[in-house]
Design a protein around this motif. Structure first.
Motif, PDB file in Angstrom:
ATOM      1  N   VAL A 106       0.857  -1.193   0.000  1.00  0.00           N
ATOM      2  CA  VAL A 106       0.000   0.000   0.000  1.00  0.00           C
ATOM      3  C   VAL A 106       0.889   1.237   0.000  1.00  0.00           C
ATOM      4  O   VAL A 106       1.833   1.330   0.795  1.00  0.00           O
ATOM      5  CB  VAL A 106      -0.921   0.020   1.248  1.00  0.00           C
ATOM      6  CG1 VAL A 106      -1.718   1.333   1.316  1.00  0.00           C
ATOM      7  CG2 VAL A 106      -1.864  -1.182   1.238  1.00  0.00           C
ATOM      8  N   THR A 107       0.600   2.171  -0.909  1.00  0.00           N
ATOM      9  CA  THR A 107       1.292   3.459  -0.881  1.00  0.00           C
ATOM     10  C   THR A 107       0.263   4.537  -1.194  1.00  0.00           C
ATOM     11  O   THR A 107      -0.939   4.284  -1.098  1.00  0.00           O
ATOM     12  CB  THR A 107       2.528   3.452  -1.820  1.00  0.00           C
ATOM     13  OG1 THR A 107       3.244   4.666  -1.631  1.00  0.00           O
ATOM     14  CG2 THR A 107       2.149   3.301  -3.277  1.00  0.00           C
ATOM     15  N   THR A 108       0.713   5.758  -1.516  1.00  0.00           N
ATOM     16  CA  THR A 108      -0.260   6.813  -1.798  1.00  0.00           C
ATOM     17  C   THR A 108       0.015   7.422  -3.171  1.00  0.00           C
ATOM     18  O   THR A 108       1.110   7.245  -3.726  1.00  0.00           O
ATOM     19  CB  THR A 108      -0.222   7.950  -0.751  1.00  0.00           C
ATOM     20  OG1 THR A 108       0.846   8.853  -1.082  1.00  0.00           O
ATOM     21  CG2 THR A 108      -0.039   7.418   0.665  1.00  0.00           C
ATOM     22  N   ALA A 109      -0.963   8.161  -3.648  1.00  0.00           N
ATOM     23  CA  ALA A 109      -0.851   8.764  -4.986  1.00  0.00           C
ATOM     24  C   ALA A 109       0.093   9.948  -4.999  1.00  0.00           C
ATOM     25  O   ALA A 109       0.445  10.443  -6.075  1.00  0.00           O
ATOM     26  CB  ALA A 109      -2.236   9.197  -5.455  1.00  0.00           C
TER      27      ALA A 109
ATOM     28  N   THR B   2      -1.699  -0.984  -3.998  1.00  0.00           N
ATOM     29  CA  THR B   2      -2.838  -0.072  -3.866  1.00  0.00           C
ATOM     30  C   THR B   2      -2.286   1.315  -3.593  1.00  0.00           C
ATOM     31  O   THR B   2      -1.495   1.494  -2.658  1.00  0.00           O
ATOM     32  CB  THR B   2      -3.752  -0.498  -2.693  1.00  0.00           C
ATOM     33  OG1 THR B   2      -4.185  -1.829  -2.921  1.00  0.00           O
ATOM     34  CG2 THR B   2      -4.952   0.436  -2.559  1.00  0.00           C
ATOM     35  N   ARG B   3      -2.680   2.277  -4.428  1.00  0.00           N
ATOM     36  CA  ARG B   3      -2.264   3.671  -4.223  1.00  0.00           C
ATOM     37  C   ARG B   3      -3.436   4.428  -3.618  1.00  0.00           C
ATOM     38  O   ARG B   3      -4.414   4.701  -4.308  1.00  0.00           O
ATOM     39  CB  ARG B   3      -1.828   4.299  -5.544  1.00  0.00           C
ATOM     40  CG  ARG B   3      -0.562   3.649  -6.105  1.00  0.00           C
ATOM     41  CD  ARG B   3      -0.322   3.998  -7.559  1.00  0.00           C
ATOM     42  NE  ARG B   3       0.802   3.230  -8.086  1.00  0.00           N
ATOM     43  CZ  ARG B   3       0.725   1.984  -8.552  1.00  0.00           C
ATOM     44  NH1 ARG B   3      -0.429   1.345  -8.575  1.00  0.00           N
ATOM     45  NH2 ARG B   3       1.808   1.358  -8.993  1.00  0.00           N
ATOM     46  N   VAL B   4      -3.314   4.747  -2.336  1.00  0.00           N
ATOM     47  CA  VAL B   4      -4.403   5.408  -1.625  1.00  0.00           C
ATOM     48  C   VAL B   4      -4.583   6.814  -2.197  1.00  0.00           C
ATOM     49  O   VAL B   4      -3.614   7.551  -2.382  1.00  0.00           O
ATOM     50  CB  VAL B   4      -4.085   5.464  -0.110  1.00  0.00           C
ATOM     51  CG1 VAL B   4      -5.084   6.318   0.644  1.00  0.00           C
ATOM     52  CG2 VAL B   4      -4.036   4.047   0.462  1.00  0.00           C
ATOM     53  N   GLU B   5      -5.830   7.157  -2.473  1.00  0.00           N
ATOM     54  CA  GLU B   5      -6.100   8.493  -3.023  1.00  0.00           C
ATOM     55  C   GLU B   5      -6.085   9.543  -1.920  1.00  0.00           C
ATOM     56  O   GLU B   5      -6.280   9.230  -0.751  1.00  0.00           O
ATOM     57  CB  GLU B   5      -7.448   8.488  -3.744  1.00  0.00           C
ATOM     58  CG  GLU B   5      -7.347   7.721  -5.044  1.00  0.00           C
ATOM     59  CD  GLU B   5      -8.656   7.648  -5.782  1.00  0.00           C
ATOM     60  OE1 GLU B   5      -9.577   8.417  -5.445  1.00  0.00           O
ATOM     61  OE2 GLU B   5      -8.732   6.817  -6.693  1.00  0.00           O
TER      62      GLU B   5
ATOM     63  N   ALA C 116      -7.399   0.050   2.927  1.00  0.00           N
ATOM     64  CA  ALA C 116      -6.619  -0.580   1.850  1.00  0.00           C
ATOM     65  C   ALA C 116      -5.890  -1.840   2.320  1.00  0.00           C
ATOM     66  O   ALA C 116      -5.452  -2.650   1.506  1.00  0.00           O
ATOM     67  CB  ALA C 116      -5.613   0.420   1.291  1.00  0.00           C
ATOM     68  N   LEU C 117      -5.729  -2.006   3.650  1.00  0.00           N
ATOM     69  CA  LEU C 117      -4.956  -3.157   4.161  1.00  0.00           C
ATOM     70  C   LEU C 117      -5.710  -4.466   3.909  1.00  0.00           C
ATOM     71  O   LEU C 117      -6.927  -4.528   4.063  1.00  0.00           O
ATOM     72  CB  LEU C 117      -4.687  -2.996   5.658  1.00  0.00           C
ATOM     73  CG  LEU C 117      -3.793  -1.826   6.070  1.00  0.00           C
ATOM     74  CD1 LEU C 117      -3.617  -1.802   7.582  1.00  0.00           C
ATOM     75  CD2 LEU C 117      -2.426  -1.916   5.377  1.00  0.00           C
TER      76      LEU C 117
ATOM     77  N   VAL D  43       3.607  -0.989   3.865  1.00  0.00           N
ATOM     78  CA  VAL D  43       2.916   0.286   3.622  1.00  0.00           C
ATOM     79  C   VAL D  43       3.993   1.350   3.508  1.00  0.00           C
ATOM     80  O   VAL D  43       4.932   1.376   4.307  1.00  0.00           O
ATOM     81  CB  VAL D  43       1.948   0.627   4.783  1.00  0.00           C
ATOM     82  CG1 VAL D  43       1.417   2.059   4.657  1.00  0.00           C
ATOM     83  CG2 VAL D  43       0.778  -0.362   4.818  1.00  0.00           C
ATOM     84  N   SER D  44       3.894   2.230   2.496  1.00  0.00           N
ATOM     85  CA  SER D  44       4.873   3.314   2.357  1.00  0.00           C
ATOM     86  C   SER D  44       4.142   4.643   2.220  1.00  0.00           C
ATOM     87  O   SER D  44       3.408   4.864   1.258  1.00  0.00           O
ATOM     88  CB  SER D  44       5.760   3.056   1.131  1.00  0.00           C
ATOM     89  OG  SER D  44       6.689   4.123   1.002  1.00  0.00           O
TER      90      SER D  44
END
Ligand SMILES: Cc1ncc(COP(=O)(O)O)c(C=O)c1O
Length: 390
Positions: free
Chosen positions: A94-97, A118-121, A136-137, A144-145
């Motif tokens: 999981v990371t972010t946008a 998964t890129r968290v919005e 998202a987990l 997770v980053s």
């Protein structure tokens, strides 16, 4: 006249940092792995001191610091190194946008290797919502980053909460803390991070040296697949002769960074930043802040100026005022900043966006000069404005 307001891109080396480094290029040039003679021993001692200063700045133990060539390498080692060694447990990351390309690109590589990412919005405030990370987990999430502070819009992320979340689910948490380091307090214990990327050149240290913090008391013990194999330096996590002058400089920069935070530099920068924003709003109409005002790095201001294309504006300043349009990184692929896209800004706001990064040597007179120069430049840029160009 030259005014530097691009401290998110890089910072000048502090003169004290430079003088600490210089002897390690000439008289004390030994290889820290050459333990049999005094040249090597002196170099090893210098590395140990540098390591201790860097560790102290983030509340880590010295043996938890792995020196690298910079945060790009640290991010790659953290993401590819952790995900690959955790693959038997799961293949979801999981990371972010709004991460830096040094995080997003290794995530893409993992996807090519069969991982799911998964890129968290992120909403218009530019702050990652921990509830979205939680959602998202999955059972097979291994990593997770999430960055500590964004390199474009300066928004500070709720890493403490995200770290606690990951800890509760036994998921490894990596944080790219490059932009926060030396600017706001960073604490690996409070933040519950397992891996954290650091870079010297964003905090008045030299370019080409960084570090990865690797938590040692994690159970089960976190093992990273090394990305550079060879002589086994840095306990095998990163082979290669250590950059002794760079590490000495990084250590001194860390020591000075801790002092700067303790002596009120963040408050001074915040006041300068607010002066800049107020000045711009007073002299130019149509100045809009991008991302939430708070929590934001004290030296960061990110605005869009209506009907004034950023590139035109920067060019009409003649190169003497260093600003960024924030759209230069490869990740953007000519479509404008991926961060500004991710927070939902329309074309016009993206192409009129300016990033200001204030730093240690800026003062109020410079800020006032910049406001004046920009007010003039905006007139030129507006006379050339073609809405279709965006
Ligand atoms: C958030 C972030 N991560 C990583 C990097 C890369 O750091 P380095 O230049 O040390 O490779 C940067 C610098 O641009 C950054 O801002």
């Amino acid at each position: 006249m030259r005014i530097y307001l691009d401290h998110h891109a890089t910072t000048p080396v502090d003169p004290q940092v430079l003088s600490a480094m210089l002897p390690y290029f000439t008289e004390q040039f030994g290889n820290p792995s050459s333990r049999q003679h005094v040249f090597g021993q002196e170099a090893a001692q210098a590395v140990a001191e540098g390591r201790a200063h860097v560790a102290a700045l983030v509340g880590a133990q010295p043996e938890e610091i792995v020196f690298t060539s910079g945060a790009t390498e640290s991010d790659n080692l953290a993401i590819r190194g952790a995900a690959r060694s955790l693959a038997p447990r799961g293949r979801h990351v999981v990371t972010t946008a709004i991460e830096h390309p040094a995080v997003l690109e290794p995530c893409r590589t993992l996807e090519r290797e069969g991982f799911e990412v998964t890129r968290v919005e992120v909403g218009p405030d530019g702050v990652v919502d921990p509830a979205r990370v939680a959602a998202a987990l999955r059972v097979d999430t291994v990593l997770v980053s999430v960055m500590a502070a964004n390199n474009e819009i300066g928004t500070i992320q709720p890493v403490e909460e995200i770290g606690a979340l990951c800890r509760g689910r036994s998921v490894v948490f990596h944080c790219d803390a490059v932009q926060a380091l030396g600017r706001v307090p960073v604490d690996v214990a409070a933040w519950n991070v397992d891996l954290m990327s650091l870079s010297a050149h964003k905090m008045y240290g030299p370019k080409g040296v960084g570090a990865l913090y690797v938590r040692r008391d994690r159970k089960p013990r976190l093992r990273l697949q090394p990305q550079a194999e060879g002589g086994g330096q840095e306990k095998g996590a990163r082979s290669g002769t250590l950059n002794v002058p760079g590490i000495v400089g990084f250590g001194e920069a860390a020591r000075l960074g801790a002092q700067a935070i303790a002596s009120g530099e963040p408050q001074r920068l915040r006041a300068l930043r607010d002066r800049l924003f107020e000045g711009l709003r007073k002299h130019i109409d149509g100045v809009e802040l991008n991302g939430a005002a708070e929590p934001r790095l004290p030296g960061n201001l990110h605005v869009s100026i209506e009907r004034a294309e950023a590139e035109t504006l920067i060019l009409s300043l003649g190169g003497s005022i260093a600003l960024s349009s924030g759209a230069a990184c490869a990740e953007s692929e000519g479509k404008g900043s991926h961060v500004l896209r991710a927070i939902g800004l329309p074309d016009e706001r993206v192409y009129t966006a300016l990033r200001f990064g204030l730093g240690r040597y800026n003062d109020a007179a410079e800020v006032d000069t910049v406001v004046e120069a920009l007010a003039e430049a905006v007139k030129t840029a507006r006379s050339r404005w073609q809405p279709a160009s965006s």
